[in-house]
Structures are given as C-alpha cells and as structure tokens.
Design an enzyme around this catalytic site. Sequence first.
Site, PDB file in Angstrom:
ATOM      1  CB  THR A 123      -0.916   0.005   1.227  1.00 24.08           C
ATOM      2  OG1 THR A 123      -1.707  -1.186   1.239  1.00 24.08           O
ATOM      3  CG2 THR A 123      -1.836   1.216   1.216  1.00 24.08           C
ATOM      4  CE  LYS A 125      -5.001  -2.127   0.658  1.00 26.19           C
ATOM      5  NZ  LYS A 125      -3.682  -2.768   0.793  1.00 26.19           N
ATOM      6  CE  LYS A 130       1.747   1.282   5.632  1.00 20.84           C
ATOM      7  NZ  LYS A 130       1.135   1.167   4.265  1.00 20.84           N
TER       8      LYS A 130
END
Length: 302
Positions: free
Chosen positions: A105, A181, A250
């Site tokens: 990611t 994503k 994150k």
Amino acid sequence: MSSVQKENTKPVVGLVGLGAMGKGVALNLLSKGYDVVGFDVNSEALRWLESQGGKTSPSLRQGAGSVDILISFVVNDAQTESALFGQDGALESLQSHALVVTCSTMPPSYVQSLGKRLQARGIGLVDAPVTGGQVGAHAGTLTIMAAGHPVHVACVKPVLETFGKSVYVLGDEPGMGSQMKVINQLLCGVHLAAAGEALALARRAGLPLDTSLEILKSGAASSWMLGDRGPRMVRESFDDITSAVNIFVKDLGLVVDAARQSTFPAPIANAAYLSFLATAAKGWGALDDSAVFKHYSQINAE
C-alpha cells in the site's frame, strides 16, 4: 517486447518481503509449481523459505538477476525504494525482460513516478496492491487491484492468481491500482473506527458489550470490520495482532494525502485518521488495530 515466460515453462518468481503476507504468498506459489527466490532482512524467514522448498540469495542485487518476475511485499514506499534502488537494490541486476510487481500500500503518486523511472531503465511495472490480509494470503484468496501495460499485466496475471482469488484490472497506468487501494483503506479505516466508537458508546451506556455486538452484527449496521474486529474489542484482546494501529495511521495518512491532492475534503476519513493517530499517540500503536476501541473508551471515561 519479449515475454517473461518461455513456452511451456513457468517464470522464476522473486519475492521481496517474507513477513506474514509474504509467507502465505510464497507457499501458494510453491504449491503451484513456481520456483521462488526469496529476499528478506530476517535470516529466520530465509531459512523458513528454504525449508519449504524455496531458494534464497546472499543479496537482493545478486539474486535478482535470476528472476523473471520480482514481487514486492514490503511495508511501504521507502522500503520499495531501498529494495529497487538502494545499495543492495535489485534494479542493477534485473534482466531486461523482467517485470516488477508491487503489492504494498503506497501513495499513488509514488507508484506513478516509479513506473516511469523503471520504464526508463527498460523494466515494466505492474501496480498490484492487495486486500484480504494474512488470512487471505495463506488461503490464496486475496483481492488484487492491478494496473499496468496490458502485456505486462497479462504476463503476471497467472502468478497473481496463485495467491489472489480475484484479480481486477483497473487501467493501463501504474498508480491506478494504488488509487483503488487508497479508497479501499478509506472504507476499512472508517468502518473500524466506527465499530470502536459504537462499542465504546455501548459500554458508556451500560449495555452488555457481547450482546450489543451480536445485535449490531445481525442487521443493517453490520460490516466486515465489525464482525472481524468487534469480538477483539469486546474481549479487549489487543495483543493478538493481525494488523497494527500504526498500519492504519500509515494507510489513512495515504488516504488523507491522496484526497488533498485531488482537492477532495474527505471529512470522515480525516476523522478516522485522527482517531488512529490519537490511539498511537497514547502508546498503543503496536497493538492490534482493534485497539482504536481503547481510544474511544478512554474518551468516554473522561
């Protein structure tokens, strides 16, 4: 453009990152008859791969020359950059026909730039982030969001299908998979934060948490995150980690950044991001991501 796969043979697959996800991917590749060359900074992970029938190399730069497809399951863009361009990076030894597949990611803008940089060196990139977690990696049921040159995607798709139940192609340019994503993580983070908030409010109201969870799961209020993480919140079993709070700090940070670049306010995503950030700030960043419930419970206790 030459193919990475000769007729009637399988490509040699390099796998960077043998953590919880990478191990499951490696097992699926090996079970389907692929030769796997693994790379990881953890020597125990390398020994594990050898015990499963895989191969390892003393260095990524040295071993990358033997692979046709290099799949990266590292944590983020910084580790991707190091794996490809660092002192022991793979790029200098990759063959001209090789393809790089990134499953991490990462910021879509970074992946777009990476595709152009690799193209300038004669290497193709397939942007292929995944969702489904550790369980999906081991079961071979990950959902994969792929983007890249159609020839490149076609070459790597049989490999992706060894560990992915569904491989969706989102476009011809690297970065489009990563953009998808980011949107996926927006909903995951919001659903998880909302589950923690709802159950913490139920506790504050004096309701039995186990019964409250069963009711919420039984109707329209349910979500996959509520069903999976809710029991951990009720038990407060945050040391059984499948994905840490810091991971959502994150990932939701990427969501917020991507939204800002698109001049899109994303207020709900920002609220969820701040909830995970506050949870990490209290020293719980390494706990399971369901520990966002602790953050809301503490607020309710004040």
